[in-house]
Design a protein around this motif. Sequence first.
Motif, PDB file in Angstrom:
ATOM      1  N   PRO A  44       0.843  -1.193   0.000  1.00  0.00           N
ATOM      2  CA  PRO A  44       0.000   0.000   0.000  1.00  0.00           C
ATOM      3  C   PRO A  44       0.885   1.252   0.000  1.00  0.00           C
ATOM      4  O   PRO A  44       1.991   1.247   0.538  1.00  0.00           O
ATOM      5  CB  PRO A  44      -0.795  -0.112   1.305  1.00  0.00           C
ATOM      6  N   GLU A  45       0.387   2.291  -0.643  1.00  0.00           N
ATOM      7  CA  GLU A  45       1.123   3.549  -0.653  1.00  0.00           C
ATOM      8  C   GLU A  45       1.111   4.151   0.743  1.00  0.00           C
ATOM      9  O   GLU A  45       0.105   4.060   1.449  1.00  0.00           O
ATOM     10  CB  GLU A  45       0.496   4.513  -1.656  1.00  0.00           C
ATOM     11  N   PRO A  46       2.201   4.777   1.151  1.00  0.00           N
ATOM     12  CA  PRO A  46       2.235   5.360   2.494  1.00  0.00           C
ATOM     13  C   PRO A  46       1.298   6.562   2.597  1.00  0.00           C
ATOM     14  O   PRO A  46       1.081   7.282   1.622  1.00  0.00           O
ATOM     15  CB  PRO A  46       3.692   5.787   2.654  1.00  0.00           C
ATOM     16  N   ASP A  47       0.762   6.771   3.777  1.00  0.00           N
ATOM     17  CA  ASP A  47      -0.027   7.955   4.071  1.00  0.00           C
ATOM     18  C   ASP A  47       0.964   9.118   4.146  1.00  0.00           C
ATOM     19  O   ASP A  47       1.819   9.163   5.034  1.00  0.00           O
ATOM     20  CB  ASP A  47      -0.765   7.763   5.401  1.00  0.00           C
ATOM     21  N   LEU A  48       0.870  10.046   3.220  1.00  0.00           N
ATOM     22  CA  LEU A  48       1.853  11.116   3.126  1.00  0.00           C
ATOM     23  C   LEU A  48       1.866  12.010   4.366  1.00  0.00           C
ATOM     24  O   LEU A  48       2.928  12.485   4.780  1.00  0.00           O
ATOM     25  CB  LEU A  48       1.621  11.943   1.867  1.00  0.00           C
ATOM     26  N   LEU A  49       0.711  12.215   4.977  1.00  0.00           N
ATOM     27  CA  LEU A  49       0.674  13.024   6.193  1.00  0.00           C
ATOM     28  C   LEU A  49       1.408  12.307   7.331  1.00  0.00           C
ATOM     29  O   LEU A  49       2.143  12.932   8.091  1.00  0.00           O
ATOM     30  CB  LEU A  49      -0.768  13.335   6.591  1.00  0.00           C
ATOM     31  N   ALA A  50       1.259  10.992   7.412  1.00  0.00           N
ATOM     32  CA  ALA A  50       1.972  10.221   8.432  1.00  0.00           C
ATOM     33  C   ALA A  50       3.480  10.251   8.178  1.00  0.00           C
ATOM     34  O   ALA A  50       4.276  10.342   9.125  1.00  0.00           O
ATOM     35  CB  ALA A  50       1.462   8.783   8.474  1.00  0.00           C
ATOM     36  N   VAL A  51       3.888  10.192   6.926  1.00  0.00           N
ATOM     37  CA  VAL A  51       5.314  10.272   6.593  1.00  0.00           C
ATOM     38  C   VAL A  51       5.858  11.633   7.021  1.00  0.00           C
ATOM     39  O   VAL A  51       6.916  11.733   7.648  1.00  0.00           O
ATOM     40  CB  VAL A  51       5.552  10.026   5.087  1.00  0.00           C
ATOM     41  N   ALA A  52       5.128  12.705   6.706  1.00  0.00           N
ATOM     42  CA  ALA A  52       5.563  14.051   7.107  1.00  0.00           C
ATOM     43  C   ALA A  52       5.667  14.160   8.620  1.00  0.00           C
ATOM     44  O   ALA A  52       6.635  14.723   9.146  1.00  0.00           O
ATOM     45  CB  ALA A  52       4.606  15.099   6.553  1.00  0.00           C
ATOM     46  N   ALA A  53       4.700  13.603   9.336  1.00  0.00           N
ATOM     47  CA  ALA A  53       4.703  13.670  10.802  1.00  0.00           C
ATOM     48  C   ALA A  53       5.901  12.917  11.384  1.00  0.00           C
ATOM     49  O   ALA A  53       6.510  13.385  12.351  1.00  0.00           O
ATOM     50  CB  ALA A  53       3.397  13.115  11.359  1.00  0.00           C
ATOM     51  N   ARG A  54       6.252  11.769  10.793  1.00  0.00           N
ATOM     52  CA  ARG A  54       7.423  11.019  11.283  1.00  0.00           C
ATOM     53  C   ARG A  54       8.704  11.831  11.126  1.00  0.00           C
ATOM     54  O   ARG A  54       9.533  11.894  12.022  1.00  0.00           O
ATOM     55  CB  ARG A  54       7.549   9.678  10.567  1.00  0.00           C
ATOM     56  N   TRP A  55       8.882  12.470   9.975  1.00  0.00           N
ATOM     57  CA  TRP A  55      10.075  13.282   9.751  1.00  0.00           C
ATOM     58  C   TRP A  55      10.064  14.519  10.649  1.00  0.00           C
ATOM     59  O   TRP A  55      11.099  14.927  11.162  1.00  0.00           O
ATOM     60  CB  TRP A  55      10.193  13.676   8.279  1.00  0.00           C
ATOM     61  N   ALA A  56       8.897  15.115  10.845  1.00  0.00           N
ATOM     62  CA  ALA A  56       8.795  16.303  11.692  1.00  0.00           C
ATOM     63  C   ALA A  56       9.116  15.984  13.146  1.00  0.00           C
ATOM     64  O   ALA A  56       9.587  16.848  13.886  1.00  0.00           O
ATOM     65  CB  ALA A  56       7.396  16.916  11.579  1.00  0.00           C
ATOM     66  N   ALA A  57       8.894  14.745  13.553  1.00  0.00           N
ATOM     67  CA  ALA A  57       9.116  14.351  14.949  1.00  0.00           C
ATOM     68  C   ALA A  57      10.593  14.217  15.305  1.00  0.00           C
ATOM     69  O   ALA A  57      10.931  14.168  16.481  1.00  0.00           O
ATOM     70  CB  ALA A  57       8.393  13.028  15.234  1.00  0.00           C
ATOM     71  N   ASP A  58      11.488  14.189  14.295  1.00  0.00           N
ATOM     72  CA  ASP A  58      12.898  13.943  14.582  1.00  0.00           C
ATOM     73  C   ASP A  58      13.829  14.834  13.762  1.00  0.00           C
ATOM     74  O   ASP A  58      14.632  14.343  12.962  1.00  0.00           O
ATOM     75  CB  ASP A  58      13.228  12.469  14.327  1.00  0.00           C
ATOM     76  N   PRO A  59      13.768  16.157  13.939  1.00  0.00           N
ATOM     77  CA  PRO A  59      14.664  17.018  13.153  1.00  0.00           C
ATOM     78  C   PRO A  59      16.142  16.772  13.429  1.00  0.00           C
ATOM     79  O   PRO A  59      16.979  17.020  12.560  1.00  0.00           O
ATOM     80  CB  PRO A  59      14.248  18.442  13.540  1.00  0.00           C
ATOM     81  N   ALA A  60      16.486  16.238  14.593  1.00  0.00           N
ATOM     82  CA  ALA A  60      17.894  15.922  14.886  1.00  0.00           C
ATOM     83  C   ALA A  60      18.402  14.802  13.975  1.00  0.00           C
ATOM     84  O   ALA A  60      19.605  14.690  13.743  1.00  0.00           O
ATOM     85  CB  ALA A  60      18.055  15.525  16.350  1.00  0.00           C
ATOM     86  N   GLY A  61      17.508  13.982  13.435  1.00  0.00           N
ATOM     87  CA  GLY A  61      17.886  12.899  12.547  1.00  0.00           C
ATOM     88  C   GLY A  61      17.905  13.282  11.078  1.00  0.00           C
ATOM     89  O   GLY A  61      18.186  12.432  10.224  1.00  0.00           O
ATOM     90  N   TRP A  62      17.624  14.530  10.746  1.00  0.00           N
ATOM     91  CA  TRP A  62      17.632  14.952   9.351  1.00  0.00           C
ATOM     92  C   TRP A  62      19.056  14.906   8.796  1.00  0.00           C
ATOM     93  O   TRP A  62      20.020  15.199   9.507  1.00  0.00           O
ATOM     94  CB  TRP A  62      17.084  16.362   9.206  1.00  0.00           C
ATOM     95  N   PRO A  63      19.200  14.581   7.517  1.00  0.00           N
ATOM     96  CA  PRO A  63      20.543  14.507   6.928  1.00  0.00           C
ATOM     97  C   PRO A  63      21.180  15.881   6.681  1.00  0.00           C
ATOM     98  O   PRO A  63      22.364  15.954   6.364  1.00  0.00           O
ATOM     99  CB  PRO A  63      20.308  13.775   5.601  1.00  0.00           C
ATOM    100  N   VAL A  64      20.410  16.943   6.810  1.00  0.00           N
ATOM    101  CA  VAL A  64      20.929  18.315   6.681  1.00  0.00           C
ATOM    102  C   VAL A  64      20.456  19.104   7.896  1.00  0.00           C
ATOM    103  O   VAL A  64      19.351  18.872   8.395  1.00  0.00           O
ATOM    104  CB  VAL A  64      20.445  19.006   5.389  1.00  0.00           C
ATOM    105  N   PRO A  65      21.267  20.018   8.378  1.00  0.00           N
ATOM    106  CA  PRO A  65      20.822  20.813   9.530  1.00  0.00           C
ATOM    107  C   PRO A  65      19.801  21.858   9.115  1.00  0.00           C
ATOM    108  O   PRO A  65      19.904  22.457   8.039  1.00  0.00           O
ATOM    109  CB  PRO A  65      22.111  21.466  10.027  1.00  0.00           C
ATOM    110  N   LEU A  66      18.823  22.072   9.962  1.00  0.00           N
ATOM    111  CA  LEU A  66      17.838  23.121   9.747  1.00  0.00           C
ATOM    112  C   LEU A  66      18.543  24.467   9.797  1.00  0.00           C
ATOM    113  O   LEU A  66      19.431  24.680  10.618  1.00  0.00           O
ATOM    114  CB  LEU A  66      16.776  23.053  10.853  1.00  0.00           C
ATOM    115  N   ARG A  67      18.149  25.350   8.910  1.00  0.00           N
ATOM    116  CA  ARG A  67      18.684  26.704   8.982  1.00  0.00           C
ATOM    117  C   ARG A  67      17.628  27.695   8.528  1.00  0.00           C
ATOM    118  O   ARG A  67      16.632  27.317   7.922  1.00  0.00           O
ATOM    119  CB  ARG A  67      19.991  26.848   8.215  1.00  0.00           C
ATOM    120  N   PHE A  68      17.879  28.937   8.831  1.00  0.00           N
ATOM    121  CA  PHE A  68      16.980  30.026   8.435  1.00  0.00           C
ATOM    122  C   PHE A  68      17.791  31.009   7.603  1.00  0.00           C
ATOM    123  O   PHE A  68      18.920  31.330   7.950  1.00  0.00           O
ATOM    124  CB  PHE A  68      16.403  30.719   9.674  1.00  0.00           C
ATOM    125  N   ASP A  69      17.218  31.440   6.500  1.00  0.00           N
ATOM    126  CA  ASP A  69      17.894  32.350   5.587  1.00  0.00           C
ATOM    127  C   ASP A  69      17.109  33.654   5.546  1.00  0.00           C
ATOM    128  O   ASP A  69      15.956  33.663   5.108  1.00  0.00           O
ATOM    129  CB  ASP A  69      17.961  31.714   4.195  1.00  0.00           C
TER     130      ASP A  69
END
Length: 152
Positions: A6-31
Amino acid sequence: MKRDRPEPDLLAVAARWAADPAGWPVPLRFDPAERWYARLAVAADHEVWALSWLPGQGTDLHDHGGSAGAFVVLAGALNEETVGGGRLRAHRLAAGSGRRFGVRHVHQVTNRGDVPAVSVHVYRPALRRMTRYALADGRLRVAEVAEAGIAW
């Protein structure tokens, strides 16, 4: 017999990534010059992006080139405006909220608050093009078609 996953629920995928910004492959920044974005992941059937928004930063009115999607606001708040009845209709999305959208969704997103905002966006299939629009006399008019690899 082959079983289709089954195709993943895109909102659930977004929520999983949003829950762990420390695990992102790039650091968050503001420009301060422009809205920042980075692709976090790509899979066979979708891709994930992080975006940061300083107060006043936003997008033009646009679609996602035939991709469906979802996004979650991780911090701050965002205003999403969609077209309905020939005018823009505003929706405020606070931290922790999100929404799904279909392949024909046209919107603009802006940080109208006074604190930075962060969001995670998922698209299926991966973005290949985005069309930017102007709303004139109650009608959408194509302003530009942007291609992946060229415009972003």
